[in-house]
Every structure is written in structure tokens, then in C-alpha cells.
Design an enzyme around this catalytic site. Structure first.
Site, PDB file in Angstrom:
ATOM      1  N   HIS A 103      62.192 118.770  59.980  1.00 31.99           N
ATOM      2  CA  HIS A 103      61.931 117.876  61.119  1.00 31.99           C
ATOM      3  C   HIS A 103      61.324 116.557  60.611  1.00 31.99           C
ATOM      4  O   HIS A 103      60.173 116.229  60.893  1.00 31.99           O
ATOM      5  CB  HIS A 103      60.954 118.612  62.039  1.00 31.99           C
ATOM      6  CG  HIS A 103      60.664 118.001  63.356  1.00 31.99           C
ATOM      7  ND1 HIS A 103      60.287 116.687  63.531  1.00 31.99           N
ATOM      8  CD2 HIS A 103      60.679 118.554  64.591  1.00 31.99           C
ATOM      9  CE1 HIS A 103      60.074 116.466  64.811  1.00 31.99           C
ATOM     10  NE2 HIS A 103      60.304 117.585  65.479  1.00 31.99           N
TER      11      HIS A 103
ATOM     12  N   GLU B 143      66.575 114.969  61.995  1.00 27.70           N
ATOM     13  CA  GLU B 143      66.274 116.318  61.534  1.00 27.70           C
ATOM     14  C   GLU B 143      67.545 117.044  61.111  1.00 27.70           C
ATOM     15  O   GLU B 143      68.526 117.068  61.843  1.00 27.70           O
ATOM     16  CB  GLU B 143      65.588 117.092  62.661  1.00 27.70           C
ATOM     17  CG  GLU B 143      64.399 116.328  63.241  1.00 27.70           C
ATOM     18  CD  GLU B 143      63.894 116.931  64.546  1.00 27.70           C
ATOM     19  OE1 GLU B 143      63.945 118.160  64.700  1.00 27.70           O
ATOM     20  OE2 GLU B 143      63.456 116.159  65.411  1.00 27.70           O
TER      21      GLU B 143
HETATM   22  C1  BG6 Z   1      61.881 117.495  68.406  1.00 27.61           C
HETATM   23  C2  BG6 Z   1      62.321 118.044  69.725  1.00 27.61           C
HETATM   24  O1  BG6 Z   1      62.611 118.119  67.390  1.00 27.61           O
HETATM   25  O2  BG6 Z   1      60.488 117.767  68.217  1.00 27.61           O
HETATM   26  C3  BG6 Z   1      61.474 117.425  70.836  1.00 27.61           C
HETATM   27  O3  BG6 Z   1      63.706 117.801  69.918  1.00 27.61           O
HETATM   28  C4  BG6 Z   1      60.003 117.672  70.569  1.00 27.61           C
HETATM   29  O4  BG6 Z   1      61.868 117.959  72.086  1.00 27.61           O
HETATM   30  C5  BG6 Z   1      59.658 117.162  69.176  1.00 27.61           C
HETATM   31  O5  BG6 Z   1      59.216 117.039  71.543  1.00 27.61           O
HETATM   32  C6  BG6 Z   1      58.202 117.351  68.758  1.00 27.61           C
HETATM   33  O6  BG6 Z   1      57.809 118.668  68.872  1.00 27.61           O
HETATM   34  P1  BG6 Z   1      56.316 119.083  68.582  1.00 27.61           P
HETATM   35  O7  BG6 Z   1      56.255 120.556  68.914  1.00 27.61           O
HETATM   36  O8  BG6 Z   1      56.051 118.821  67.131  1.00 27.61           O
HETATM   37  O9  BG6 Z   1      55.452 118.232  69.475  1.00 27.61           O
END
Ligand code: BG6
Length: 305
Positions: free
Chosen positions: A170, A273
């Protein structure tokens, strides 16, 4: 449990890697070689900085990132596994799986002949992970730091039954300004628009970010590319074993709700990602493994915006 002394004795390499205590006692592997520098928290095996020499940082880290036990760091490269996004049936389970806040074990470091440094982390199922996700597994995550950044996540099924995963590297990329950004390589692909009730849409051209973008592109192959006009550079993202690409920028309202994006942080980041999610989930049979790889490389600009 590994501590700084034991890690230093076993895995430090002068001119390449050492181990330090980071904020709130999180242990950090610090890589500094002739080509680049990087920092990786053992919690989550979470890389939160990578800077090839002569470059400005490539990886975004929020000014308000909190380095706390059991909390994912806002920025860097969280590893989402064994599910991407919310758990399909139980919303009390952590979003993006549980390994991004687990303490990983350092199982190897290496100074490569070409000047790069690699570090290998492992995470094996135990009674705590089985309580959240009832499968036996071993994850091996290798990060290789040089003028390119290489990530390899291997999932092994060490149990007796097949399991299905979704996953993502991510990555938060640091960009000059979101208004001068294009992402190439996703035109013609279908995406599920997470901020529009998962409606399926087709991407007509380069991805521009002018409001909240939360797109899950399906069946993606090959390379995509960030064109960052403000910083006059491109970032090539190539993958293997990944068939989903997620592009995310929370924009203003969502950033305010999140609380750890920093002031105007959304303007200087974009997540691209390398993933497998939705209909690209992966089944891993007992005794088998699956590899997800991503490589990032900074280049000049190739497209006039
Ligand atoms: C992304 C998602 O990969 O991660 C989003 O598609 C999400 O929907 C974002 O808000 C962040 O997620 P987190 O759990 O790290 O706040």
C-alpha cells in the site's frame, strides 16, 4: 524477541545497515549505502522512507504520522494481508488485515555486490494470528534498497487446507502537488469506485486527482507510471504476481476525519498499490506459495501534462 543488541550482533553490516530505537521504542532497521537510504520499522516490516542519493524522498510519510505500538503508520508502505480493505464478514477485524501492525522477525540481511542492501523479514502464524484468521502460513518479505526499491512478499501455506487471500503493498508516494500529477498505464481498465458504492467504471485516460479517488483497477498487468510535473520526475512501478492496482487519495474531507494526514498532506501524496483484491484474490494450496513483487524506479518526465 529480537532487541537492538541481538539484531546488531547478527544482522548489522557496516556501510549498509544498522538497527536503532525509533519513536515510542519501535525498533527500526536503518539502511544507508552508496546508492540510497531507507528506514523500516520492524512493526509491520513497514518501510517509511526511501531516498536514492541525489533525489528528494520518493516515499511519503505524514507530518502527523504516529509511531505507536499496534497502530499502522500513516505513510510509507503498509503491508495489507491477508485481506485488503475491510474484512468481508466481520467489520470488527482490522482493516487491511493484521500484519501491518505485527512485529516481524528479521531473518537475514545482505550487502549485494552492486552496492544494494537487502533485508528479509518473516512472520509465521501463531495462536494470536489463528484467532483472527484460522490458517497456518509463513510470510517472507524482502526489501532491497538501491537506486531502485524492490519488494517481494512470499505467502506460503504451511497448513493442510487451501486458503484465499487479498493483499496490497500500500505504497504512499511523495509528489510535488496533486494538481500536477498524472498516473499512466491504467487507461482502458475497469475499476471498482470505492467512493461511489463500488460502481464499476472504465478509466478513459491517465488518472487525474481532483477530488477523493479510491479506485480498484481489476486484472491489471504490466507497468504503471506516476508523472509528477511539479518535481519534474516520473516513478515507474512494475509488478509481478499482482493483478489489481489501487489508486487512492483521500482529498480534504476524508483527510480531516482521518486525523493523521497532516495539514494539506493529501496534496503531496498518492497511493498506488500493487495488490490482488476483489475478483483477483489468490488461492494458495497447502505446501504451495505465491509471490507478489513490486519495483519502483525514479526517472525523468516522459509525458507533457
Ligand atoms: C486504501 C483504501 O487502500 O486505503 C481506502 O482503498 C482506505 O478505502 C485507505 O481509506 C486507507 O486505509 P487505512 O486503513 O490505512 O486508513
Amino acid at each position: 524477541m529480537q532487541n537492538i543488541d541481538s539484531l546488531s550482533k547478527q544482522f548489522s553490516i557496516p556501510g549498509h545497515i544498522d538497527f536503532i530505537e525509533g519513536t515510542d521504542g519501535l525498533i527500526v532497521a536503518r539502511i544507508n549505502n552508496e546508492l540510497a537510504s531507507a528506514e523500516i520499522a520492524l512493526q509491520g516490516a513497514h518501510l517509511y522512507s526511501w531516498k536514492p542519493r541525489e533525489e528528494v524522498p520518493v516515499i511519503w510519510l505524514s507530518q502527523d504520522a504516529r509511531f505507536e505500538r499496534n497502530k499502522a503508520i500513516r505513510g510509507g508502505i503498509p503491508v495489507c494481508w491477508p485481506w485488503f480493505g475491510f474484512h468481508e464478514v466481520d467489520l470488527r477485524k482490522p482493516a487491511h488485515g493484521f500484519v501491518r501492525t505485527c512485529l516481524w522477525t528479521v531473518s537475514g540481511t545482505e550487502a549485494l555486490e552492486d552496492g544494494r542492501t537487502s533485508i528479509r523479514f518473516t512472520l509465521t502464524s501463531n495462536e494470536n494470528t489463528i484467532a483472527i484468521w484460522p490458517h497456518k502460513f509463513r510470510l517472507t518479505y524482502t526489501i532491497t534498497v538501491g537506486t531502485k526499491l524492490d519488494l517481494q512478499l512470499i505467502t506460503e501455506n504451511t497448513g493442510n487446507l487451501p486458503f484465499k487471500i487479498s493483499e496490497a503493498l500500500h505504497t504512499y508516494f511523495a509528489i510535488g502537488d496533486v494538481s500536477e500529477l498524472e498516473i499512466h498505464g491504467l487507461a482502458g481498465y475497469t475499476y471498482a469506485d470505492k467512493s461511489d458504492d463500488m460502481t464499476l467504471k472504465m478509466e478513459p485516460g491517465p488518472v487525474l486527482i481532483r477530488n477523493e479517488v479510491d479506485h480498484i483497477y481489476l486484472d491489471t498487468e504490466g507497468m504503471c507510471r506516476i508523472e509528477d510535473q511539479r518535481q519534474q520526475r516520473g516513478i515507474n512501478i512494475s509488478t509481478q504476481g499482482s493483478h489489481t492496482t489501487v489508486v487512492w487519495n483521500p482529498w480534504i474531507e476524508k483527510s480531516e476525519k482521518m486525523g493523521d494526514m497532516g495539514e494539506n498532506g493529501y496534496r503531496t501524496m498518492v497511493c498506488v498499490e500493487s495488490a490482488n483484491a476483489l475478483n483477483n484474490k489468490v488461492t494458495v494450496n497447502p505446501g504451495h506459495h505465491h509471490e507478489l513483487m513490486a519495483r519502483y524506479e525514479v526517472t525523468g518526465l516522459q509525458c507533457e501534462l
